[in-house]
Design a protein around this motif. Structure first.
Motif, PDB file in Angstrom:
ATOM      1  N   SER A  69       8.866 -55.647  -2.823  1.00 23.03           N
ATOM      2  CA  SER A  69       9.454 -56.820  -2.172  1.00 23.03           C
ATOM      3  C   SER A  69       8.453 -57.956  -2.095  1.00 23.03           C
ATOM      4  N   MET A 120       9.657 -67.090  10.479  1.00 29.09           N
ATOM      5  CA  MET A 120      10.356 -65.802  10.481  1.00 29.09           C
ATOM      6  C   MET A 120      10.648 -65.383  11.915  1.00 29.09           C
ATOM      7  N   GLY A 123      12.755 -61.488  -1.401  1.00 33.09           N
ATOM      8  CA  GLY A 123      11.546 -60.714  -1.187  1.00 33.09           C
ATOM      9  C   GLY A 123      11.393 -60.058   0.169  1.00 33.09           C
ATOM     10  N   SER A 124      12.474 -59.983   0.968  1.00 32.52           N
ATOM     11  CA  SER A 124      12.369 -59.238   2.222  1.00 32.52           C
ATOM     12  C   SER A 124      12.358 -57.753   1.908  1.00 32.52           C
ATOM     13  N   SER A 125      11.476 -57.033   2.584  1.00 33.23           N
ATOM     14  CA  SER A 125      11.491 -55.582   2.409  1.00 33.23           C
ATOM     15  C   SER A 125      12.584 -55.015   3.312  1.00 33.23           C
ATOM     16  N   ARG A 126      12.923 -53.747   3.100  1.00 30.86           N
ATOM     17  CA  ARG A 126      13.939 -53.110   3.948  1.00 30.86           C
ATOM     18  C   ARG A 126      13.508 -53.132   5.395  1.00 30.86           C
ATOM     19  N   ALA A 127      12.219 -52.856   5.634  1.00 32.71           N
ATOM     20  CA  ALA A 127      11.715 -52.818   7.007  1.00 32.71           C
ATOM     21  C   ALA A 127      11.893 -54.180   7.676  1.00 32.71           C
ATOM     22  N   MET A 128      11.667 -55.251   6.918  1.00 30.61           N
ATOM     23  CA  MET A 128      11.830 -56.588   7.498  1.00 30.61           C
ATOM     24  C   MET A 128      13.280 -56.825   7.909  1.00 30.61           C
ATOM     25  N   ARG A 168       7.997 -59.459  -5.425  1.00 34.34           N
ATOM     26  CA  ARG A 168       9.136 -60.290  -5.794  1.00 34.34           C
ATOM     27  C   ARG A 168       9.040 -61.645  -5.104  1.00 34.34           C
ATOM     28  N   SER A 169       8.644 -61.601  -3.828  1.00 35.77           N
ATOM     29  CA  SER A 169       8.579 -62.864  -3.098  1.00 35.77           C
ATOM     30  C   SER A 169       7.495 -63.770  -3.682  1.00 35.77           C
ATOM     31  N   ASP A 226       8.929 -49.807  -1.776  1.00 41.18           N
ATOM     32  CA  ASP A 226       9.777 -50.961  -1.464  1.00 41.18           C
ATOM     33  C   ASP A 226       9.003 -52.147  -0.919  1.00 41.18           C
ATOM     34  N   LYS A 227       8.083 -51.865   0.011  1.00 40.59           N
ATOM     35  CA  LYS A 227       7.377 -52.950   0.666  1.00 40.59           C
ATOM     36  C   LYS A 227       6.589 -53.795  -0.341  1.00 40.59           C
ATOM     37  N   THR A 261       9.187 -68.914   4.556  1.00 39.28           N
ATOM     38  CA  THR A 261       9.432 -68.509   5.940  1.00 39.28           C
ATOM     39  C   THR A 261       9.304 -66.996   6.091  1.00 39.28           C
ATOM     40  N   LEU A 262       9.887 -66.283   5.147  1.00 38.59           N
ATOM     41  CA  LEU A 262       9.914 -64.825   5.265  1.00 38.59           C
ATOM     42  C   LEU A 262       8.523 -64.226   5.283  1.00 38.59           C
ATOM     43  N   TYR A 263       7.626 -64.791   4.488  1.00 45.35           N
ATOM     44  CA  TYR A 263       6.283 -64.218   4.428  1.00 45.35           C
ATOM     45  C   TYR A 263       5.254 -65.073   5.142  1.00 45.35           C
ATOM     46  N   LYS A 264       5.742 -65.998   5.971  1.00 46.83           N
ATOM     47  CA  LYS A 264       4.854 -66.812   6.800  1.00 46.83           C
ATOM     48  C   LYS A 264       3.756 -67.498   5.989  1.00 46.83           C
ATOM     49  N   LEU A 283      18.392 -62.348   1.413  1.00 48.99           N
ATOM     50  CA  LEU A 283      17.054 -62.135   1.965  1.00 48.99           C
ATOM     51  C   LEU A 283      16.278 -61.128   1.115  1.00 48.99           C
ATOM     52  N   ARG A 284      16.994 -60.136   0.660  1.00 46.79           N
ATOM     53  CA  ARG A 284      16.396 -59.113  -0.191  1.00 46.79           C
ATOM     54  C   ARG A 284      15.921 -59.744  -1.503  1.00 46.79           C
TER      55      ARG A 284
END
Ligand SMILES: Nc1ncnc2c1ncn2[C@@H]1O[C@H](COP(=O)(O)OP(=O)(O)OP(=O)(O)O)[C@@H](O)[C@H]1O
Ligand SMILES: [Mg+2]
Lengths: 401, 232
Positions: B90, A3, A306-311, B93-94, B86-87, B121-124, A302-303
């Motif tokens: 998300s 990331m 599973g990317s959050s808005r903050a990410m 979901r991931s 949201d966090k 990658t997104l969540y390492k 990306l959303r």
């Protein structure tokens, strides 16, 4: 890939877009760094001139068109020679309120066989001088012997070498620090040496006499320090009345011209920087807004994954900050490449004292410019990052390709 | 292949509906999904078919946590997903939901294998390269692993998205017309892959027009104007 590398990869794999953004931010850094360096150098030059002068009043022959040619000599190092009767020195000393009166004699060497360089020679009286000594003392603390000279930093002669002035071989014994003024292009010597040089000049047909009496002493300028408690302008007018064919000039009034033009230039530069920043900011905002439209699908994906808005906000800000950093470094380097090597050109074009600030202030300014550029770059993308973080993946990913 | 390390969830939609407002037209307020309940069980494949515009994608997005329903709740195990911030939604979901959307869903500047490993990658989290390669191989895109997704054909993009979802090894898989741009042979292959995922305890929902899909289904539904009926 991780990331942490995603923003970097996004920049590297879209070289066209990245370069366009970096070029814009480079312009920001270039203008603010380059402009500030010029203004700072001018201010530094003025400060240096002020502290160099140290005198409250300068008395010059009225034939010297007083202010103008004297000022040019000081500021730009144009050569000049003007003389008055030496007993004006005694007269000045008689005026009440005068603490010190230090004479100087100027001689312009020729661009001819007899002289190695065309240059202003300044003779001073070591007994009374408070103008040259404190400065050249830094590089040469002993007494100046016969035909010993100290040269300004811009004179092409090294310590230990000889230079020829009207066929007299003078030994360079010191080279003081730059002042950013015309003083840097002159050569300094004691009064004894100056007398020899004046004689030598005479044999070459360069006359400096003010009377027909061959034994008459001449001087070119008197630097006056006024005693504490006396009003400078009062002393000034008393000197004016008590001397002959002289004009007494307050150094303050000489410097106001300089500081006025300096203020003018700094204002112009500031307005210019502001205009460039405003323009670049608008372009950046438009560019980012356009990119936002183009990258909607990317962010919807990306959303989806599973990317959050903050990410997502973080991703956009990181990208723009990185890109601005690259552009900023480029801009600062480019400005340095232009401003520093062309110092002399800028100086002569502006006709003002110009002295490069300390390396530490230059570094600080460079870092500040970088920080400002990165912040503006990130700020310009803030709205875009917010918008992209709000993309509705449902809507975007429902639509066809 | 042991999947989910024991995690298996059922997805439970309770009386969900979605109302849309249209900017133009006579009836400017309508239900794309009329109140319905649906449970996706782990280890089963559910197929949803129906005419274009009947509300299939809308339903799938609601189940995926991408679209808040007008009424009703979606539970993933015990969690009411739309009550999460949201966090957390998300992150959930991931971890738990693999989605193959109806349209192009790859990042063009990344290579096929980077796209497939993007969720990790997104969540390492540790990238499961082995499983990624297996799925690429199964779906016949292994030779494209280092090709940028921007250079792929529609069918290759689709299979990349499917490989990405399967490599995430999620307890829930939601695929929206995953075979839309595939030939018959690949269509069959993809359905078999989803079947395989279900065998290892995933709850799978496939939106499809293909008659073939029904062969792989445990349950099948038809959407019509926002109303869902089970096919028997
Ligand atoms: N954001 C929206 N605003 C208003 N109406 C919408 C919106 N999204 C979808 N719709 C409408 O809701 C209905 C259902 O759409 P949906 O995408 O769920 O259909 P679908 O069954 O997936 O169709 P297809 O098979 O063509 O993909 C459609 O009539 C569509 O026009
Ligand atoms: Mg659809």
């Amino acid at each position: 890939m991780s990331m942490r590398q995603l923003p970097v990869q996004n920049l590297l794999r879209r070289p066209g877009r990245t370069m366009a953004l970096a070029a814009l931010t480079a312009l920001l850094a270039f203008s603010v760094f380059g402009g500030s360096i010029v203004v700072m150098s001018l201010r530094q030059g003025l400060n240096s001139l002020e502290s160099r002068l140290g005198a409250d009043i300068i008395v010059v022959p009225s034939s010297a068109q007083s202010k103008v040619s004297f000022q040019n000599m000081l500021l730009q190092g144009t050569t000049g020679a003007f003389y008055m009767d030496a007993d004006n020195l005694t007269r000045v000393r008689e005026v009440e309120g005068v603490e010190i009166a230090a004479p100087q004699v100027f001689l312009a060497s020729l661009k001819a066989d007899c002289c190695s360089v065309k240059i202003q020679v300044i003779g001073f009286d070591p007994e009374t001088d408070f103008f040259v000594r404190p400065w050249i003392g830094q590089s040469y603390s002993q007494e100046l012997g016969k035909l010993d000279v100290v040269t300004g930093c811009k004179v092409e002669a090294n310590v230990g070498e000889n230079i020829r002035i009207y066929d007299e071989r003078c030994k360079v014994v010191g080279k003081p620090a730059p002042t950013g003024t015309g003083l840097d292009t002159a050569v300094y010597c004691g009064m004894d040496t100056m007398k020899i040089l004046l004689k030598a000049a005479e044999t070459k047909g360069v006359s400096h006499k003010v009377t027909s009496d061959p034994d008459d002493d001449v001087i070119s300028a008197i630097y006056v320090k006024v005693k504490d408690g006396y009003d400078i302008s009062e002393v000034n007018s008393k000197i004016q009345g008590h001397t002959r064919k002289c004009s007494a000039v307050r150094t303050k009034s000489m410097l106001t011209d300089v500081s006025d033009s300096l203020a003018g230039i700094s204002k112009t530069v500031t307005v210019l920087i502001a205009a460039i920043w405003a323009l670049a900011l608008v372009i950046l905002l438009i560019a980012f807004a356009m990119i936002a439209g183009e990258r909607k699908r990317e962010f919807a994906v990306l959303r989806l994954l599973g990317s959050s808005r903050a990410m997502l906000i973080g991703l956009v800000l990181k990208e723009s900050a990185l890109c601005s950093l690259a552009g900023g470094v480029l801009g600062v380097l480019l400005a340095s490449l232009i401003v520093f090597p062309f110092t002399t050109l800028i100086e002569t074009k502006l006709g003002l004292p110009y002295l490069r600030p300390e390396i530490s202030s230059v570094t600080l300014l460079g870092l500040t410019s970088l920080a400002a550029t990165v912040m503006i770059g990130a700020a310009a993308s803030a709205w875009t990052s917010f918008r992209l973080s709000r993309v509705d993946p449902g809507t975007v990913l429902r639509e066809g390709n | 292949m042991q999947r989910h390390e024991g995690k298996s969830f059922e997805v439970k939609a309770e009386q969900i509906s979605k109302r849309y407002f249209r900017k133009t037209g006579a009836a400017n307020c309508f239900f794309a999904v009329k109140p319905l309940s649906l449970t996706l069980e782990p280890g089963t494949v559910t197929v949803l078919c129906g005419r274009s515009g009947s509300g299939k994608t809308t339903l799938l997005h609601i189940l995926a946590g991408l679209l808040r329903p007008t009424e009703g709740k979606v539970r993933l195990g015990e969690t009411d997903i739309y009550s999460l911030p949201d966090k957390e939604l998300s992150a959930l979901r991931s971890r738990s939901v693999g989605i193959v959307p109806q349209s192009r869903s790859v990042l063009d500047i990344l290579t096929v294998s980077e796209n497939i490993l993007l969720p990790q990658t997104l969540y390492k989290t540790k990238a499961d390269r082995q499983s990624a390669e297996q799925w690429m191989d199964t779906l016949n895109i292994l030779h494209l692993r280092d090709v940028r997704a921007g250079e792929l054909s529609g069918g290759e993009v689709r299979r990349t998205a499917i490989a990405r979802t399967l490599s995430m090894n999620p307890p829930i898989i939601l695929a929206d017309e995953p075979t839309g741009d595939l030939d018959d042979e690949n269509t069959e292959l993809v359905f078999r892959c989803f079947r395989q995922a279900a065998e290892t305890h995933a709850a799978v929902l496939i939106v499809s027009h293909e008659a073939d899909a029904l062969k792989f289904a445990d349950r099948a539904f038809r959407m019509d104007g926002g109303v869902m009926t089970e096919l028997t």
